[in-house]
Design an enzyme around this catalytic site. Structure first.
Site, mmCIF file in Angstrom:
data_model
loop_
_atom_site.group_PDB
_atom_site.id
_atom_site.type_symbol
_atom_site.label_atom_id
_atom_site.label_comp_id
_atom_site.label_asym_id
_atom_site.label_seq_id
_atom_site.Cartn_x
_atom_site.Cartn_y
_atom_site.Cartn_z
ATOM 1 N N SER A 119 33.369 35.241 4.043
ATOM 2 C CA SER A 119 31.925 34.726 3.985
ATOM 3 C C SER A 119 31.087 35.494 3.128
ATOM 4 O O SER A 119 29.835 35.380 2.760
ATOM 5 C CB SER A 119 31.281 34.294 5.214
ATOM 6 N N HIS A 140 36.270 29.915 -0.792
ATOM 7 C CA HIS A 140 35.414 29.898 0.185
ATOM 8 C C HIS A 140 35.047 28.615 0.890
ATOM 9 O O HIS A 140 34.178 27.868 0.012
ATOM 10 C CB HIS A 140 34.145 30.858 0.012
ATOM 11 N N GLU A 152 33.220 27.442 -2.289
ATOM 12 C CA GLU A 152 32.958 28.263 -3.358
ATOM 13 C C GLU A 152 34.078 28.940 -4.017
ATOM 14 O O GLU A 152 34.754 29.511 -3.223
ATOM 15 C CB GLU A 152 31.948 29.354 -2.696
ATOM 16 N N ASN A 190 25.853 31.544 1.618
ATOM 17 C CA ASN A 190 25.221 32.569 2.582
ATOM 18 C C ASN A 190 24.110 33.333 2.214
ATOM 19 O O ASN A 190 23.523 33.896 3.489
ATOM 20 C CB ASN A 190 26.532 33.332 3.318
HETATM 21 C C1 LIG Z 1 29.311 30.602 7.198
HETATM 22 C C2 LIG Z 1 29.921 30.313 5.880
HETATM 23 O O1 LIG Z 1 30.653 31.098 5.562
HETATM 24 C C3 LIG Z 1 29.805 29.070 5.411
HETATM 25 C C4 LIG Z 1 29.718 27.806 6.199
HETATM 26 O O2 LIG Z 1 30.507 26.931 6.398
HETATM 27 S S1 LIG Z 1 28.004 27.650 6.472
HETATM 28 C C5 LIG Z 1 28.027 26.160 7.601
HETATM 29 C C6 LIG Z 1 28.037 24.873 6.828
HETATM 30 N N1 LIG Z 1 28.378 23.624 7.581
HETATM 31 C C7 LIG Z 1 27.208 23.068 7.809
HETATM 32 O O3 LIG Z 1 25.951 23.522 7.903
HETATM 33 C C8 LIG Z 1 27.299 21.856 9.030
HETATM 34 C C9 LIG Z 1 26.260 21.342 9.527
HETATM 35 N N2 LIG Z 1 26.421 20.116 10.299
HETATM 36 C C10 LIG Z 1 26.808 19.030 10.095
HETATM 37 O O4 LIG Z 1 26.856 18.809 8.725
HETATM 38 C C11 LIG Z 1 27.179 17.965 10.968
HETATM 39 O O5 LIG Z 1 26.405 18.346 12.170
HETATM 40 C C12 LIG Z 1 28.703 17.732 11.441
HETATM 41 C C13 LIG Z 1 29.379 17.228 10.111
HETATM 42 C C14 LIG Z 1 29.388 19.247 11.596
HETATM 43 C C15 LIG Z 1 28.975 16.717 12.355
HETATM 44 O O6 LIG Z 1 28.166 15.591 12.147
HETATM 45 P P1 LIG Z 1 27.890 14.603 13.309
HETATM 46 O O7 LIG Z 1 27.273 13.426 12.428
HETATM 47 O O8 LIG Z 1 27.185 15.208 14.397
HETATM 48 O O9 LIG Z 1 29.005 14.148 14.152
HETATM 49 P P2 LIG Z 1 30.129 13.181 13.965
HETATM 50 O O10 LIG Z 1 29.373 11.882 13.388
HETATM 51 O O11 LIG Z 1 30.758 13.205 15.186
HETATM 52 O O12 LIG Z 1 31.123 13.615 12.770
HETATM 53 C C16 LIG Z 1 30.813 13.231 11.311
HETATM 54 C C17 LIG Z 1 31.998 13.496 10.957
HETATM 55 O O13 LIG Z 1 32.675 14.864 10.780
HETATM 56 C C18 LIG Z 1 33.742 14.863 11.670
HETATM 57 N N3 LIG Z 1 33.763 16.030 12.171
HETATM 58 C C19 LIG Z 1 32.829 16.303 13.045
HETATM 59 N N4 LIG Z 1 33.047 17.635 13.577
HETATM 60 C C20 LIG Z 1 34.432 18.082 12.972
HETATM 61 C C21 LIG Z 1 35.187 19.123 13.295
HETATM 62 N N5 LIG Z 1 34.663 20.496 14.089
HETATM 63 N N6 LIG Z 1 36.342 19.148 12.721
HETATM 64 C C22 LIG Z 1 36.747 18.121 11.776
HETATM 65 N N7 LIG Z 1 35.876 16.949 11.615
HETATM 66 C C23 LIG Z 1 34.811 17.048 12.299
HETATM 67 C C24 LIG Z 1 33.657 13.733 12.353
HETATM 68 O O14 LIG Z 1 34.951 13.038 12.493
HETATM 69 C C25 LIG Z 1 33.200 12.574 11.364
HETATM 70 O O15 LIG Z 1 34.046 12.125 10.385
HETATM 71 P P3 LIG Z 1 33.791 10.446 9.425
HETATM 72 O O16 LIG Z 1 32.454 10.816 8.617
HETATM 73 O O17 LIG Z 1 35.185 10.602 8.623
HETATM 74 O O18 LIG Z 1 33.807 9.858 10.541
HETATM 75 N N1 LIG Z 2 32.918 30.301 10.914
HETATM 76 C C1 LIG Z 2 32.614 29.685 9.688
HETATM 77 O O1 LIG Z 2 31.886 28.923 9.695
HETATM 78 C C2 LIG Z 2 33.098 30.337 8.220
HETATM 79 C C3 LIG Z 2 33.754 31.481 8.495
HETATM 80 N N2 LIG Z 2 34.363 31.742 7.130
HETATM 81 C C4 LIG Z 2 35.170 33.231 7.101
HETATM 82 O O2 LIG Z 2 36.410 32.647 7.637
HETATM 83 C C5 LIG Z 2 37.081 33.829 7.949
HETATM 84 C C6 LIG Z 2 37.603 33.170 9.349
HETATM 85 O O3 LIG Z 2 36.528 32.880 10.095
HETATM 86 P P1 LIG Z 2 36.551 31.921 11.390
HETATM 87 O O4 LIG Z 2 37.654 31.259 11.342
HETATM 88 O O5 LIG Z 2 35.169 31.406 11.774
HETATM 89 O O6 LIG Z 2 36.953 33.186 12.346
HETATM 90 P P2 LIG Z 2 37.693 33.066 13.961
HETATM 91 O O7 LIG Z 2 37.238 33.968 14.659
HETATM 92 O O8 LIG Z 2 37.457 31.533 14.453
HETATM 93 O O9 LIG Z 2 39.152 33.076 13.576
HETATM 94 C C7 LIG Z 2 39.692 34.283 13.330
HETATM 95 C C8 LIG Z 2 41.145 34.310 13.431
HETATM 96 O O10 LIG Z 2 42.021 35.426 12.784
HETATM 97 C C9 LIG Z 2 42.710 36.055 13.706
HETATM 98 N N3 LIG Z 2 43.090 37.163 13.095
HETATM 99 C C10 LIG Z 2 42.533 38.622 13.380
HETATM 100 N N4 LIG Z 2 43.327 39.584 12.925
HETATM 101 C C11 LIG Z 2 44.389 39.023 12.455
HETATM 102 C C12 LIG Z 2 45.422 39.253 11.742
HETATM 103 N N5 LIG Z 2 45.383 40.796 11.587
HETATM 104 N N6 LIG Z 2 46.473 38.688 11.154
HETATM 105 C C13 LIG Z 2 46.252 37.208 11.578
HETATM 106 N N7 LIG Z 2 45.267 36.854 12.114
HETATM 107 C C14 LIG Z 2 44.190 37.698 12.506
HETATM 108 C C15 LIG Z 2 41.918 36.005 14.992
HETATM 109 O O11 LIG Z 2 42.616 36.408 16.102
HETATM 110 P P3 LIG Z 2 42.103 36.956 17.280
HETATM 111 O O12 LIG Z 2 40.992 36.049 17.936
HETATM 112 O O13 LIG Z 2 43.213 36.975 18.303
HETATM 113 O O14 LIG Z 2 41.436 38.366 16.943
HETATM 114 C C16 LIG Z 2 41.550 34.491 15.067
HETATM 115 O O15 LIG Z 2 42.341 33.647 15.452
HETATM 116 C C17 LIG Z 2 36.075 34.953 8.125
HETATM 117 O O16 LIG Z 2 36.226 35.710 6.994
HETATM 118 C C18 LIG Z 2 34.836 34.188 7.991
HETATM 119 O O17 LIG Z 2 33.720 34.801 7.481
HETATM 120 C C19 LIG Z 2 34.142 31.214 6.080
HETATM 121 C C20 LIG Z 2 33.384 30.156 6.039
HETATM 122 C C21 LIG Z 2 32.750 29.466 7.315
#
Ligand SMILES: CC(=O)CC(=O)SCCNC(=O)CCNC(=O)[C@H](O)C(C)(C)COP(=O)(O)OP(=O)(O)OC[C@H]1O[C@@H](n2cnc3c(N)ncnc32)[C@H](O)[C@@H]1OP(=O)(O)O
Ligand SMILES: NC(=O)C1=CN([C@@H]2O[C@H](COP(=O)(O)OP(=O)(O)OC[C@H]3O[C@@H](n4cnc5c(N)ncnc54)[C@H](OP(=O)(O)O)[C@@H]3O)[C@@H](O)[C@H]2O)C=CC1
Length: 291
Positions: A119, A140, A152, A190
């Site tokens: 991320s 990403h 990304e 991010n």
């Molecule tokens: C941290 C990083 O590195 C980068 C990032 O990822 S940042 C995070 C980016 N993500 C966001 O910002 C998510 C924001 N949230 C949302 O967009 C919505 O709340 C959400 C899509 C997660 C759920 O939407 P909702 O309307 O509340 O729920 P719901 O109606 O049950 O679901 C909408 C759709 O998502 C699917 N869905 C919901 N949660 C799911 C999950 N965890 N896994 C798979 N599918 C999922 C549902 O099946 C549904 O699919 P269809 O449109 O095909 O029917």
């Molecule tokens: N969460 C998010 O919304 C997003 C996350 N990311 C990125 O994706 C990556 C994973 O995040 P996320 O899935 O949320 O994290 P989680 O904590 O859900 O999952 C990470 C997994 O990796 C496992 N792990 C740790 N060390 C090892 C290893 N040496 N070999 C294999 N597996 C290992 C962990 O096991 P254990 O639990 O046993 O340590 C865990 O099952 C990160 O780099 C994060 O920044 C990118 C986009 C969105």
């Protein structure tokens, strides 16, 4: 170069989503993690999420069973050696990712493209520790992977054109849209999203609002699908803190200082939904705000 086998390292929330969409798009997938429990949980979740799509008639039951049949879970990293593309999606810690690449590289074929779902961490720095910086890049995905449209793509300083093009083709075959980002801390999404989440935690810390009022304000006042604290819990508070630290260290600007309250939640092990407690408590039937 045609990519047909994809390896996924880390079977957490991102790894299982990546395996899900890759298998549905027809790729053979190998997924690995450090524990059998994590692999079992990932396969159960993939099955449930595919079933959700069958129920909503976006895929057929045959699509679902074919996709499940294409995913091979394994505890042995060497089993990813046959893959044409590897996507590392383990914990957001640079030392963890470096150790994975070190263990994995001796098993890879010369043509294999190595990518990371990080991320925030520098692609150039991660690449420099591998034997193939020109075949290394950031791939990403956004959470939840089966739903979010964007991927990304981040080139390191040495990434070559063929590697970028091959990854772009994979994104297109997954039915997603690529955005190209330069290799600076936390890339695009991010860089913008995480300071907002961190500011929401400061808003809570300073008592400007409580968990409920902050989330409600951003949902109803800015039309965000989730409030920032709900979203932080969804992403994982450990991941949010790790990203803020990369921004703070990498850009050396105090505006990225992680909120001490975010640090406190992580220190408590309250990491959000994945540990069933974060800004909300998820242990009951409905989430209850913790502040
Ligand atoms: C941290 C990083 O590195 C980068 C990032 O990822 S940042 C995070 C980016 N993500 C966001 O910002 C998510 C924001 N949230 C949302 O967009 C919505 O709340 C959400 C899509 C997660 C759920 O939407 P909702 O309307 O509340 O729920 P719901 O109606 O049950 O679901 C909408 C759709 O998502 C699917 N869905 C919901 N949660 C799911 C999950 N965890 N896994 C798979 N599918 C999922 C549902 O099946 C549904 O699919 P269809 O449109 O095909 O029917
Ligand atoms: N969460 C998010 O919304 C997003 C996350 N990311 C990125 O994706 C990556 C994973 O995040 P996320 O899935 O949320 O994290 P989680 O904590 O859900 O999952 C990470 C997994 O990796 C496992 N792990 C740790 N060390 C090892 C290893 N040496 N070999 C294999 N597996 C290992 C962990 O096991 P254990 O639990 O046993 O340590 C865990 O099952 C990160 O780099 C994060 O920044 C990118 C986009 C969105």
């Amino acid at each position: 170069m045609e990519i047909s086998k994809i390896g996924v390292v880390g079977a957490g929330q991102m790894g299982n989503g990546i395996a899900h969409v890759a298998a549905l798009a027809g790729y053979d997938v190998r997924i690995t993690d450090v524990s059998q429990d994590a692999l079992d949980a990932a396969m159960t979740l993939i099955n449930r999420n595919l079933e959700r799509q069958v129920t909503r008639e976006t895929i057929s039951a045959e699509d679902k069973s074919a996709a499940m049949g294409r995913i091979a879970p394994t505890l042995t990293l060497a089993d990813l050696g046959e893959c044409d593309l590897v996507i590392e999606a383990a914990t957001e810690r640079e030392t963890v990712k470096q150790a994975i690449f070190e263990d994995l590289i001796p098993h890879l074929q010369p043509h294999t493209i190595l990518t990371t779902n990080t991320s925030s961490i520098s692609i150039t720095r991660l690449a420099s520790r591998t034997d193939r910086p020109e075949k290394f890049m950031g791939f990403h995905f956004m959470n939840p992977v089966p739903v979010m449209q964007l991927v990304e793509l981040i080139r390191g300083i040495a990434t070559d054109r063929q590697t970028y093009d091959a990854c772009l083709k994979v994104v297109q075959r997954l039915g997603k849209t690529a955005a190209s980002a330069e290799d600076f801390p936390a890339f695009i999404v991010n860089r913008i999203l995480m300071p907002m989440i961190n500011e929401a935690v400061y808003t809570l810390y300073e008592g400007v609002g409580n968990v409920e009022s902050i989330d409600q304000s951003m949902k109803l006042g800015a039309n965000h699908p989730m409030g920032p604290l709900e979203l932080a819990d969804f992403i994982g508070l450990d991941t949010c803190l790790a990203i803020m630290n990369v921004l703070h260290d990498g850009l050396a600007d105090t505006k990225y200082r992680p909120c001490p309250l975010l640090t406190k939640y992580v220190e408590a092990g309250w990491l959000g939904r994945k540990t069933r407690r974060g800004f909300y408590d998820y242990r009951g039937e409905t989430p209850v705000p913790t502040r």
